[in-house]
Design an enzyme around this catalytic site. Sequence first.
Site, PDB file in Angstrom:
ATOM      1  N   LYS A  11       0.821  -1.222   0.000  1.00 51.80           N
ATOM      2  CA  LYS A  11       0.000   0.000   0.000  1.00 51.80           C
ATOM      3  C   LYS A  11       0.857   1.276   0.000  1.00 51.80           C
ATOM      4  O   LYS A  11       2.061   1.228   0.255  1.00 51.80           O
ATOM      5  CB  LYS A  11      -0.928  -0.037   1.217  1.00 51.80           C
ATOM      6  CG  LYS A  11      -1.959  -1.178   1.168  1.00 51.80           C
ATOM      7  CD  LYS A  11      -2.936  -1.093   2.345  1.00 51.80           C
ATOM      8  CE  LYS A  11      -3.990  -2.193   2.285  1.00 51.80           C
ATOM      9  NZ  LYS A  11      -4.967  -2.084   3.402  1.00 51.80           N
ATOM     10  N   TYR A  51     -12.539  -2.032  -3.458  1.00 51.21           N
ATOM     11  CA  TYR A  51     -13.031  -2.075  -2.076  1.00 51.21           C
ATOM     12  C   TYR A  51     -14.558  -1.942  -2.008  1.00 51.21           C
ATOM     13  O   TYR A  51     -15.092  -1.577  -0.954  1.00 51.21           O
ATOM     14  CB  TYR A  51     -12.354  -0.988  -1.241  1.00 51.21           C
ATOM     15  CG  TYR A  51     -10.970  -1.387  -0.750  1.00 51.21           C
ATOM     16  CD1 TYR A  51     -10.790  -2.491   0.096  1.00 51.21           C
ATOM     17  CD2 TYR A  51      -9.840  -0.664  -1.118  1.00 51.21           C
ATOM     18  CE1 TYR A  51      -9.533  -2.856   0.553  1.00 51.21           C
ATOM     19  CE2 TYR A  51      -8.572  -1.028  -0.657  1.00 51.21           C
ATOM     20  CZ  TYR A  51      -8.435  -2.122   0.182  1.00 51.21           C
ATOM     21  OH  TYR A  51      -7.184  -2.490   0.645  1.00 51.21           O
ATOM     22  N   ASN A 114      -1.982   0.361   6.704  1.00 49.64           N
ATOM     23  CA  ASN A 114      -1.445  -0.872   7.304  1.00 49.64           C
ATOM     24  C   ASN A 114      -0.612  -1.692   6.320  1.00 49.64           C
ATOM     25  O   ASN A 114      -0.506  -2.910   6.436  1.00 49.64           O
ATOM     26  CB  ASN A 114      -2.567  -1.685   7.959  1.00 49.64           C
ATOM     27  CG  ASN A 114      -3.646  -2.085   6.971  1.00 49.64           C
ATOM     28  OD1 ASN A 114      -3.524  -1.834   5.775  1.00 49.64           O
ATOM     29  ND2 ASN A 114      -4.684  -2.723   7.471  1.00 49.64           N
ATOM     30  N   HIS A 117      -2.288  -5.395   1.611  1.00 42.45           N
ATOM     31  CA  HIS A 117      -3.578  -6.077   1.428  1.00 42.45           C
ATOM     32  C   HIS A 117      -3.282  -7.515   1.047  1.00 42.45           C
ATOM     33  O   HIS A 117      -2.328  -7.777   0.316  1.00 42.45           O
ATOM     34  CB  HIS A 117      -4.390  -5.429   0.292  1.00 42.45           C
ATOM     35  CG  HIS A 117      -5.525  -6.312  -0.184  1.00 42.45           C
ATOM     36  ND1 HIS A 117      -6.750  -6.321   0.433  1.00 42.45           N
ATOM     37  CD2 HIS A 117      -5.585  -7.253  -1.175  1.00 42.45           C
ATOM     38  CE1 HIS A 117      -7.527  -7.226  -0.167  1.00 42.45           C
ATOM     39  NE2 HIS A 117      -6.846  -7.799  -1.147  1.00 42.45           N
ATOM     40  N   GLU A 128      -9.603 -10.952  -7.589  1.00 44.11           N
ATOM     41  CA  GLU A 128      -8.697  -9.799  -7.433  1.00 44.11           C
ATOM     42  C   GLU A 128      -7.515  -9.892  -8.399  1.00 44.11           C
ATOM     43  O   GLU A 128      -7.095  -8.880  -8.975  1.00 44.11           O
ATOM     44  CB  GLU A 128      -8.227  -9.719  -5.972  1.00 44.11           C
ATOM     45  CG  GLU A 128      -9.365  -9.359  -5.022  1.00 44.11           C
ATOM     46  CD  GLU A 128      -8.991  -9.422  -3.550  1.00 44.11           C
ATOM     47  OE1 GLU A 128      -9.879  -9.177  -2.715  1.00 44.11           O
ATOM     48  OE2 GLU A 128      -7.821  -9.705  -3.217  1.00 44.11           O
TER      49      GLU A 128
HETATM   50  P1  GDP Z   1      -7.962  -6.648   5.965  1.00 46.38           P
HETATM   51  O1  GDP Z   1      -8.563  -7.841   5.261  1.00 46.38           O
HETATM   52  O2  GDP Z   1      -7.140  -7.035   7.173  1.00 46.38           O
HETATM   53  O3  GDP Z   1      -7.181  -5.730   5.041  1.00 46.38           O
HETATM   54  O4  GDP Z   1      -9.173  -5.780   6.577  1.00 46.38           O
HETATM   55  P2  GDP Z   1     -10.623  -5.352   6.022  1.00 46.38           P
HETATM   56  O5  GDP Z   1     -10.985  -6.122   4.781  1.00 46.38           O
HETATM   57  O6  GDP Z   1     -11.558  -5.409   7.184  1.00 46.38           O
HETATM   58  O7  GDP Z   1     -10.439  -3.809   5.665  1.00 46.38           O
HETATM   59  C1  GDP Z   1      -9.863  -3.397   4.447  1.00 46.38           C
HETATM   60  C2  GDP Z   1      -8.939  -2.236   4.717  1.00 46.38           C
HETATM   61  O8  GDP Z   1      -9.708  -1.119   5.173  1.00 46.38           O
HETATM   62  C3  GDP Z   1      -7.910  -2.440   5.842  1.00 46.38           C
HETATM   63  O9  GDP Z   1      -6.776  -3.164   5.436  1.00 46.38           O
HETATM   64  C4  GDP Z   1      -7.583  -1.016   6.231  1.00 46.38           C
HETATM   65  O10 GDP Z   1      -6.685  -0.404   5.295  1.00 46.38           O
HETATM   66  C5  GDP Z   1      -8.957  -0.350   6.113  1.00 46.38           C
HETATM   67  N1  GDP Z   1      -9.681  -0.357   7.390  1.00 46.38           N
HETATM   68  C6  GDP Z   1     -10.234  -1.423   8.045  1.00 46.38           C
HETATM   69  N2  GDP Z   1     -10.835  -1.036   9.182  1.00 46.38           N
HETATM   70  C7  GDP Z   1     -10.687   0.313   9.249  1.00 46.38           C
HETATM   71  C8  GDP Z   1     -11.117   1.308  10.182  1.00 46.38           C
HETATM   72  O11 GDP Z   1     -11.779   1.019  11.191  1.00 46.38           O
HETATM   73  N3  GDP Z   1     -10.781   2.608   9.900  1.00 46.38           N
HETATM   74  C9  GDP Z   1     -10.071   2.941   8.772  1.00 46.38           C
HETATM   75  N4  GDP Z   1      -9.770   4.236   8.571  1.00 46.38           N
HETATM   76  N5  GDP Z   1      -9.666   2.042   7.873  1.00 46.38           N
HETATM   77  C10 GDP Z   1      -9.966   0.745   8.100  1.00 46.38           C
END
Ligand code: GDP
Length: 140
Positions: A11, A51, A114, A117, A128
Site C-alpha cells: 500500500k 473495495y 497498514n 492487502h 482480485e
Molecule cells: P484486511 O482484510 O485485514 O485488510 O481488513 P478489512 O478487509 O476489514 O479492511 C480493508 C482495509 O480497510 C484495511 O486493510 C484497512 O486499510 C482499512 N480499514 C479497516 N478497518 C478500518 C477502520 O476502522 N478505519 C479505517 N480508517 N480504515 C480501516
Amino acid sequence: MATERTFSIIKPDATRRNLTGAINAVFEKNGLRIVAQKRIQMSQAQAETFYGVHHERPFFKDLVSFMVSGPVVVQVLEGDNAVAKNRELMGATNPANAAEGTIRKLFAESIEANSVHGSDSPENAATEIAYFFAGSEIVG
Ligand code: GDP
C-alpha cells in the site's frame, strides 16, 4: 498441500517509505514466490471497485483516498496454502493487535495505513488477480 495463488498489494504508506523490498523479503523468506508484480497508481474508480464490499462502512471514503494517495505494488504470490499463509504473515488489520514479526506489526502506521492487502479466500484471490493482471503477466 496444494499450490495456490493469492493477490497482494503493497500500500501507499509502504511504497512512500521505500519498504517494497523489505516486505517482499518477508514473503520470499516464508516460501511465497512473487509470480507477478507491477507498481501502479490506482485510479479513484479502480480503488472504489476494488473495495466495493466496504462501500457502506464509515471508513470507505478515507480508505479510497488513502489507496490513491501514492503508488502501490500489486502482486500475485504463489505457494502452499498461499491465501492463509499470506494472511498469517500480514497480521491483524490493526497493527496494535498484530502478532510479533508480522508485516503489519513491523511496518504498519495505523489501522488504515497498514502497509499490505491480502486476499481473504481463494475465490476472492482469483477475482482480485483477474482485476489487475492478464494471464500472460503471471509467470509461475
Ligand atoms: P484486511 O482484510 O485485514 O485488510 O481488513 P478489512 O478487509 O476489514 O479492511 C480493508 C482495509 O480497510 C484495511 O486493510 C484497512 O486499510 C482499512 N480499514 C479497516 N478497518 C478500518 C477502520 O476502522 N478505519 C479505517 N480508517 N480504515 C480501516
